[in-house]
Design an enzyme around this catalytic site. Structure first.
Site, PDB file in Angstrom:
ATOM      1  N   GLY A 105      75.528 -64.268  66.980  1.00  0.00           N
ATOM      2  CA  GLY A 105      75.820 -63.784  68.321  1.00  0.00           C
ATOM      3  C   GLY A 105      74.685 -62.943  68.870  1.00  0.00           C
ATOM      4  N   CYS A 156      77.517 -53.145  59.166  1.00  0.00           N
ATOM      5  CA  CYS A 156      78.359 -53.793  60.171  1.00  0.00           C
ATOM      6  C   CYS A 156      79.839 -53.525  59.975  1.00  0.00           C
ATOM      7  CB  CYS A 156      78.089 -55.295  60.193  1.00  0.00           C
ATOM      8  SG  CYS A 156      78.698 -56.200  58.743  1.00  0.00           S
ATOM      9  N   ASP A 200      68.217 -63.322  67.755  1.00  0.00           N
ATOM     10  CA  ASP A 200      67.392 -63.964  66.731  1.00  0.00           C
ATOM     11  C   ASP A 200      67.977 -65.300  66.265  1.00  0.00           C
ATOM     12  OD1 ASP A 200      65.598 -61.817  66.785  1.00  0.00           O
ATOM     13  OD2 ASP A 200      66.801 -60.706  65.336  1.00  0.00           O
ATOM     14  N   GLY A 206      68.295 -66.558  61.541  1.00  0.00           N
ATOM     15  CA  GLY A 206      67.325 -65.823  62.349  1.00  0.00           C
ATOM     16  C   GLY A 206      66.626 -64.709  61.606  1.00  0.00           C
ATOM     17  N   CYS A 262      75.266 -59.471  50.989  1.00  0.00           N
ATOM     18  CA  CYS A 262      75.807 -60.476  51.908  1.00  0.00           C
ATOM     19  C   CYS A 262      74.945 -61.734  51.896  1.00  0.00           C
ATOM     20  CB  CYS A 262      75.880 -59.893  53.319  1.00  0.00           C
ATOM     21  SG  CYS A 262      76.623 -61.005  54.539  1.00  0.00           S
TER      22      CYS A 262
END
Length: 362
Positions: A9, A197, A12, A125, A101
């Protein structure tokens, strides 16, 4: 080539997908739904994994003209990244969730699923470069050093690199934004995400306290003298200076730093900057981006996601990687990754288990 583009979203991943489509590949966009409750994760400029991000990714895919899907990987993300993050802090270590991750979700769960669906590769990205050689693919730093993400990609194996594309590695970030604007992508000016995040408000200590509960203990100096008290070892990391709230000033008037964290006896040890200096570390769970080093090597090492390189000598000792620093290094935290470099090439990485301080008696 049929490729799966992981679209967060942001600008990149959108430009990366657009470049692959323009190069003639059959591209399918996928957004990873990583939160059990997207509204509990950050929104706007403060993170990723939000409903807003999934909508931005879908709009970018429409502009590029590629199919788009959302994959629910919330349970996998919670188990392998969020819970690992909490468990590591509970054990007195300092983990890097972005690295985990990439290892467990983006280049394990996603790549495995992509290959099962007959895709040839995954494109992201990330700011890093893959260089083709006669011996296979090599992972290198990005041209834009300030945005370089090779550190958090140091967990990728040769097999995973063979199925990965990082189209932005040769481009400065400013040019990526300009390209997004030319392509009509609405995310061209979207701020970069930062911090962790899955921490809703950016307050990691409170996030951990909600999950680990109160765990008070003592703050002591390197001689074991009590200087104060704390509300939980998970609120500290090696090298931390701010927020110690020690009532007793140091004899020399200089700041104190966290030297060691012991959740077993709930003790946080602090000391001078000089006492932080580390001459050697031992790391485990090595991951090699290419051939396994066969002997002792002189190379460079990066110890934090945004840290500087330092000169080291590294060697294998069974399933361990032993790293000696040419000059003592500061604030080396167990739980973090040590990533080894040969010039711009990533040799591999391992998780730091323990350190030997320069002030220790041999």
């Amino acid at each position: 080539m049929r490729v799966l583009a992981a679209m967060s979203g942001g600008v990149d991943s959108a430009v990366a997908a657009a470049r692959m489509a323009e190069a003639g590949h059959e591209v399918v966009g996928v957004h990873l739904a990583l939160s059990r409750n997207p509204q509990s994760y950050r929104s706007g400029a403060r993170g990723c994994c939000t409903l807003e991000d999934s909508r931005d990714a879908r709009r970018a895919a429409d502009v590029i003209g590629i199919p788009f899907y959302i994959w629910d990987l919330a349970e996998r993300f919670h188990e392998d990244v969020v819970q690992n993050f909490v468990d590591e802090y509970a054990a007195g270590r300092t983990p890097n969730p972005c690295l985990r991750c990439n290892e467990k979700v983006k280049f394990s769960a996603v790549l495995d699923r992509a290959l099962a669906l007959d895709f040839d590769a995954v494109v992201t990205g990330h700011y890093a470069q893959i260089v083709e050689t006669a011996a296979g693919r090599e992972l290198h730093r990005a041209v834009d050093h300030d945005k370089d993400q090779s550190y958090v990609l140091g967990v990728l194996t040769q097999e995973q690199l063979a199925r990965a594309f990082f189209p932005l590695g040769d481009t400065p970030k400013a040019e990526v934004r300009a390209e997004a604007e030319r392509r009509g992508l609405a995310v061209a000016d979207k701020p970069d995400s930062h911090d962790i995040c899955f921490v809703a408000d950016g307050n990691t200590p409170d996030f951990l306290s909600e999950r680990l509960g109160p765990n008070p203990g003592d703050i002591v100096d390197s001689a074991g003298v009590k200087l104060g008290e704390h509300e939980g070892t998970h609120r500290y990391t090696v090298g931390q200076r701010k927020g110690l709230r020690i009532g007793t000033p140091a004899a020399d008037g200089k700041p104190r730093f966290v030297l060691d964290i012991s959740p077993v006896d709930r003790t946080v040890t602090v000391g001078s900057r000089e006492e932080l200096a580390v001459r050697r570390l031992s790391a485990s769970q090595p991951r090699w981006c290419g051939p396994v080093p066969e002997a002792t090597i002189s190379c460079r090492a990066q110890l934090r996601a945004h840290g500087d390189e330092v000169a080291v000598t590294a060697r294998l000792d069974g399933d361990k990687v032993l790293v000696d620093f040419d000059e003592p290094a500061d604030a080396v935290a167990p739980g973090q990754a040590v990533v080894l470099y040969d010039g711009t090439r990533v040799i591999g990485s391992a998780t730091i288990d323990s350190v030997e301080r320069a002030t220790q008696t041999v």
